[in-house]
Motif scaffolding. Sequence first.
Motif, mmCIF file in Angstrom:
data_model
loop_
_atom_site.group_PDB
_atom_site.id
_atom_site.type_symbol
_atom_site.label_atom_id
_atom_site.label_comp_id
_atom_site.label_asym_id
_atom_site.label_seq_id
_atom_site.Cartn_x
_atom_site.Cartn_y
_atom_site.Cartn_z
ATOM 1 N N THR A 254 30.017 39.293 -9.547
ATOM 2 C CA THR A 254 30.703 38.646 -8.425
ATOM 3 C C THR A 254 29.739 37.898 -7.518
ATOM 4 O O THR A 254 30.047 36.821 -7.046
ATOM 5 N N HIS A 255 28.569 38.506 -7.242
ATOM 6 C CA HIS A 255 27.594 37.794 -6.411
ATOM 7 C C HIS A 255 26.214 38.402 -6.586
ATOM 8 O O HIS A 255 26.060 39.444 -7.229
ATOM 9 N N ALA A 256 25.233 37.741 -5.995
ATOM 10 C CA ALA A 256 23.843 38.003 -6.350
ATOM 11 C C ALA A 256 23.212 39.197 -5.646
ATOM 12 O O ALA A 256 22.067 39.545 -5.931
ATOM 13 N N HIS A 257 23.893 39.831 -4.700
ATOM 14 C CA HIS A 257 23.284 40.981 -4.038
ATOM 15 C C HIS A 257 22.939 42.055 -5.065
ATOM 16 O O HIS A 257 23.688 42.275 -6.022
ATOM 17 N N LEU A 258 21.827 42.749 -4.817
ATOM 18 C CA LEU A 258 21.338 43.715 -5.804
ATOM 19 C C LEU A 258 22.317 44.850 -6.063
ATOM 20 O O LEU A 258 22.344 45.413 -7.156
ATOM 21 N N ASP A 259 23.132 45.181 -5.048
ATOM 22 C CA ASP A 259 24.094 46.258 -5.292
ATOM 23 C C ASP A 259 25.214 45.809 -6.241
ATOM 24 O O ASP A 259 26.083 46.604 -6.606
ATOM 25 N N HIS A 260 25.153 44.562 -6.695
ATOM 26 C CA HIS A 260 26.145 44.055 -7.655
ATOM 27 C C HIS A 260 25.534 43.559 -8.966
ATOM 28 O O HIS A 260 26.248 43.385 -9.948
ATOM 29 N N CYS A 261 24.232 43.308 -8.969
ATOM 30 C CA CYS A 261 23.619 42.798 -10.212
ATOM 31 C C CYS A 261 22.261 43.421 -10.524
ATOM 32 O O CYS A 261 21.641 43.075 -11.527
ATOM 33 N N GLY A 344 33.838 34.247 0.185
ATOM 34 C CA GLY A 344 33.406 34.057 1.576
ATOM 35 C C GLY A 344 32.249 34.930 2.021
ATOM 36 O O GLY A 344 31.944 34.984 3.213
ATOM 37 N N HIS A 345 31.603 35.631 1.081
ATOM 38 C CA HIS A 345 30.624 36.657 1.446
ATOM 39 C C HIS A 345 29.199 36.091 1.504
ATOM 40 O O HIS A 345 28.524 36.211 2.528
ATOM 41 N N ILE A 346 28.742 35.528 0.404
ATOM 42 C CA ILE A 346 27.491 34.770 0.406
ATOM 43 C C ILE A 346 27.696 33.558 -0.503
ATOM 44 O O ILE A 346 28.738 33.445 -1.148
ATOM 45 N N GLY A 367 35.195 41.965 -5.131
ATOM 46 C CA GLY A 367 33.771 41.941 -4.820
ATOM 47 C C GLY A 367 33.636 42.104 -3.309
ATOM 48 O O GLY A 367 34.557 42.599 -2.651
ATOM 49 N N ASP A 368 32.504 41.715 -2.744
ATOM 50 C CA ASP A 368 32.357 41.760 -1.285
ATOM 51 C C ASP A 368 33.038 40.527 -0.694
ATOM 52 O O ASP A 368 32.813 39.419 -1.167
ATOM 53 N N ILE A 369 33.878 40.736 0.308
ATOM 54 C CA ILE A 369 34.589 39.582 0.885
ATOM 55 C C ILE A 369 34.514 39.511 2.392
ATOM 56 O O ILE A 369 34.504 40.512 3.096
HETATM 57 ZN ZN ZN Z 1 27.172 41.699 -1.080
#
Ligand code: ZN
Lengths: 652, 652
Positions: A254-261, A344-346, A367-369
């Motif tokens: 969903t996005h590049a933050h480490l808690d997701h990838c 809308g998160h990053i 994902g994070d929104i």
């Molecule tokens: Zn995030």
Amino acid sequence: MSERRGGEKTLEEVKKKVMERVEEVLPSDVVVTDVDFEGPEVVLYTNSPHSFVKDDSDLVTRLAKALRKRVKIRPNPAALSPAKEAKKVILKIIPEEAGVSERDLLFLDTGEVVIFSKKPGLVIGKRGKNVHRISRDTGWVPRIYRQPPIPSKTVNTTRRLILSDDSRRKFLRNVSARIFCGRTRSRGTESRWARVSALGGFQEVGRSSLFLHTEESRVLLDCGVNVAANGTDAYPHFNVPEFRMDDLDAIVITHAHLDHCGFLPYFYRHKVIESRVPVYCTPPTRDLMYLLLTDYIKVLEKRGQEPPYTEKDVKKVIKRTITIDYREPTDITPDMSITFYNAGHILGSASVHVFLQDKGHNFVYTGDINPTPSRLLEGADNRFKRVDSMVVEATYGDSRHGSRRKEENRFRKIVRDTLKKGGKVLIPSFAVGRAQEVMLVLEDMHRKDELEGPVYLDGMIYEATAIHTAYPEYLNRRLQHRILHEDDDPFTSEVFEPVEGSDHRQAIMEDDEPAVILSTSGMLEGGPILEYLRELSDDPKNTLIFVGYQAEGTLGRQIQEGAKEVPLPTPTGKTETLRIELRVETVSGFSGHGDKIELTKYVRSIRPSPPSKVFTNHGEPRACKYFSNHLRRTVRKVFSMAPENLECFRLT
Amino acid sequence: MSERRGGEKTLEEVKKKVMERVEEVLPSDVVVTDVDFEGPEVVLYTNSPHSFVKDDSDLVTRLAKALRKRVKIRPNPAALSPAKEAKKVILKIIPEEAGVSERDLLFLDTGEVVIFSKKPGLVIGKRGKNVHRISRDTGWVPRIYRQPPIPSKTVNTTRRLILSDDSRRKFLRNVSARIFCGRTRSRGTESRWARVSALGGFQEVGRSSLFLHTEESRVLLDCGVNVAANGTDAYPHFNVPEFRMDDLDAIVITHAHLDHCGFLPYFYRHKVIESRVPVYCTPPTRDLMYLLLTDYIKVLEKRGQEPPYTEKDVKKVIKRTITIDYREPTDITPDMSITFYNAGHILGSASVHVFLQDKGHNFVYTGDINPTPSRLLEGADNRFKRVDSMVVEATYGDSRHGSRRKEENRFRKIVRDTLKKGGKVLIPSFAVGRAQEVMLVLEDMHRKDELEGPVYLDGMIYEATAIHTAYPEYLNRRLQHRILHEDDDPFTSEVFEPVEGSDHRQAIMEDDEPAVILSTSGMLEGGPILEYLRELSDDPKNTLIFVGYQAEGTLGRQIQEGAKEVPLPTPTGKTETLRIELRVETVSGFSGHGDKIELTKYVRSIRPSPPSKVFTNHGEPRACKYFSNHLRRTVRKVFSMAPENLECFRLT
Ligand SMILES: [Zn+2]
Ligand SMILES: [Zn+2]
Ligand SMILES: [Zn+2]
Ligand SMILES: [Zn+2]
Ligand SMILES: [Zn+2]
């Protein structure tokens, strides 16, 4: 996967069928010479690619609809003019102001010509007229890559990795075979159920990972790490028996933050994954991921911990990435198709809509929104084709942010006051997201002459910002308009100055001028921010502004809570005591997450209508449970619950 | 399973360790010559088995405690007297009244001698003195098999299958290797979680199956079919990715009803299962299972449906059965041990207590339970070592039975009244459980001269009853006492008469004598009951008494609801219309399940204390949900929920 079962066909057999269908749809004057597959796309070869690439032509759209697949047009190699000749023609067609020279052209053996330009709009021409002419006159199909106004090493690296990867073609064929060649697991029957195993990030923040599976398909949604945890607690529960690497069809990020990838490269150490499992994400996510993953390795090494993978593995991830823009439905297995929506998160963050064909079921993982528009991004998109069930993040599911506008004004005042007194403003921030939001406020202050001093960017912030400038289409519409149509990219403002190394940093600290310093890390857990803090903490003229969440146990949290003496790790590995004399402020208006009111409003306003099942994740147990209960009470007819990690729940 | 990992050892290595421990525990005058393994048991070879087999000797108990395993004693083959001599000695030791002749002795190559007898108590002798003498004087270890007073083909078959199976020894060694040789999946670490996948029988009745798994172990609890459903809807969801046949460690069956074991033989068609996966159940369950599974095949064939397995596969199941009595803790994998507790539902029915070693967690799956004692069985046992979490059946989780005593009295009156008028009483019943409960009431009436006529047993009822007479220890304590100590087995009463075939049946129907007829099937879905009904339904003097649940859509349900004309399938495959003139009654007091009050009381009274997590299953959605909510409201501090099929929930 080896035997052929019920519905299975060879790619050759599928080709034939596609060709038949294409010929039914095409007008008689357009000829397709061959059909091929590239990942989730059908590639049509033609002698006249220009008849497809007019901006106003709906031929590709019509074909895509008829085939129910994404369609890409390629020139018949026989119809290509030699690259040398084509080069000349292309440079003649593209207007000089686009700043494209010979070395900005890259001829691929796919019959595509990549054109690098800082002004893609000028390259394309009004209503696509330049692109159309290039294709008509040379046979080559142009692909235009934006050169960001702030040069980005990351963007260059990821593009190079993909363009120069010899194995990618074979890999994409493997992916196509899985998508196009019919059912392999469900033996020709339909999937009667769809389930999600909560492998990480449920009733917690960190290591987000959902394993979505039907009788036919096995897909991982996100694959994060908990950077604050140790040992295997840092990783999702991949040792559950339903998850097996050699069964995996696709990974969606969903996005590049480490808690997701953050755990993703680990999988690509394994041949079975590298040879056939694609990573689907948006183009900005791919690039930010590269930046953050390589940085994570360095951070772990600095801490003396062994990273679970190397930079080489991160590069493998990039090579296996298939990017999809928002709102582009894409089949990823025989019974699943996904569509990304702005979260809308990053930058590049997406909510994933999954259409489960057999059941006609529509599932969304947010994902994070952030449902509220910010200076940087549009608010999370809530208009889907349809939503039946949903996993919604609940980071702030039990709390409220301050008013974003009021908080921004307070931030501006703190900055103004500090600079006026001749002090320095120190803002610790993550490199991606929060930093750019703050930059946009500072640039606005600068334009309005409210900022008496420069803004220094240290740590990865400048590089992360460069990546932002490569993807203006992913930014807030007003900002986009400013960049694309007013030629005014705030990130390139002269007020921002990257810090070029430790000498420069030293000079900035020793200088008496008032200035704003934005630096990583966001929770004072390392990074250049600590050097600034050591130098600036003893002067009450200076101000430290927290703009993001400070986790329990971090140095940031201690200072935020008012500690006057704190332990500071020095570069030599020792710890010294730091006296905190500077002013400390916390501004809560820059959050990339919705609060309970925003999230509730978001769920209730889902178009065409709210889902009937909602599961919460990505929050402390209290937040996940509170928000789940809250939804049940406030949204009509919704079933909601807060699963635990290791539970597996049904969607259909 | 092939590689050796962290904790894994060979059986030879384990042997050595066991031998060392045994020598520490044994008194110096008792010598163990060798150690071996047989399924979950440690086998100790000795020259003096008699020193272990005294009834008052606690040597075996002490060894079992020291080894934390079940222990079995076998004679050193060198110390055996020749079978021919031993035979004479044994027949001299056993008193003549035990009725044991030469052909009731079977010498096994394990050094055991099986003694078949209708009077096992006489064979054993006071405080085991005969057994002790046999062992001392011949070296052979006696194993006494009860010959039921009503001869049972089933009991004979299952015993023969196991005693004559050449592959069983190798199979048991494979089982031992899995249990004793250490961790194979969790690489020497502990299991951090335990989960249950609801594969069938959740929010429904039929196809019960729970897949219990930890990081180390994979165990199936029950494996039923839904006899009323079609196609794959009749079977549990074994195509979920977490379940794989080649990963399975053990199958545990709570009781012999088809909704708990009907799919079992399907697995034993597969070599990977047949060679190493044991079925754990109580001895009566094994025998009843054989009866019901072979009958199920016949029923499906009659219906023109293809059975998913053959009688050969049922026999394989029996050969792979390892029986465990109530309250005998038994290790079944490196991190799980199970104990059966009386469930009060049918003969041999068990609740399974699973001890999850790594987490010290105690889980109980009740299976089908009746907490209230009946004439046939004790009420479900609620005194466990400890219970943390539980799956509780909820068949009647939202309703109440009538008073069992009042209902029985009403039943007696209906029977008396009908017979007095010269009519016949027709009682459709399942072969197992309900039939024997009713028989005990009828036998009681007969003894008290309240029954003017014989009781005919048709269908499988007589054979099922014969199996009951082989296991008096599994019956209600009063009944047991009557059988074992008063030599008065009600099932052998002269009032019961098996129907010997269609001529006999025809004669019974045409005869004018008042009589009670107990016949299968229980819902008039087939079986001899239909023949009786065709003949007897037009005479208002006769009475049809329903003693069990009549499912939606069955002929039984139509008649129960008052239909006066019903379609009756004839043996030739046609349908004729049947006029219902006979009296129709329903008696609800014979249920083998607890109602909501009984079930709630059961959960609240669990010893040493109620569980903190309860999941409901085995009921309509309404019943499962209602009962789950009811428990939350009425039991202190309990978390409860009603999972759906295909959900996977956590225990730890
Ligand atoms: Zn995030
Ligand atoms: Zn996150
Ligand atoms: Zn002795
Ligand atoms: Zn049952
Ligand atoms: Zn049942």
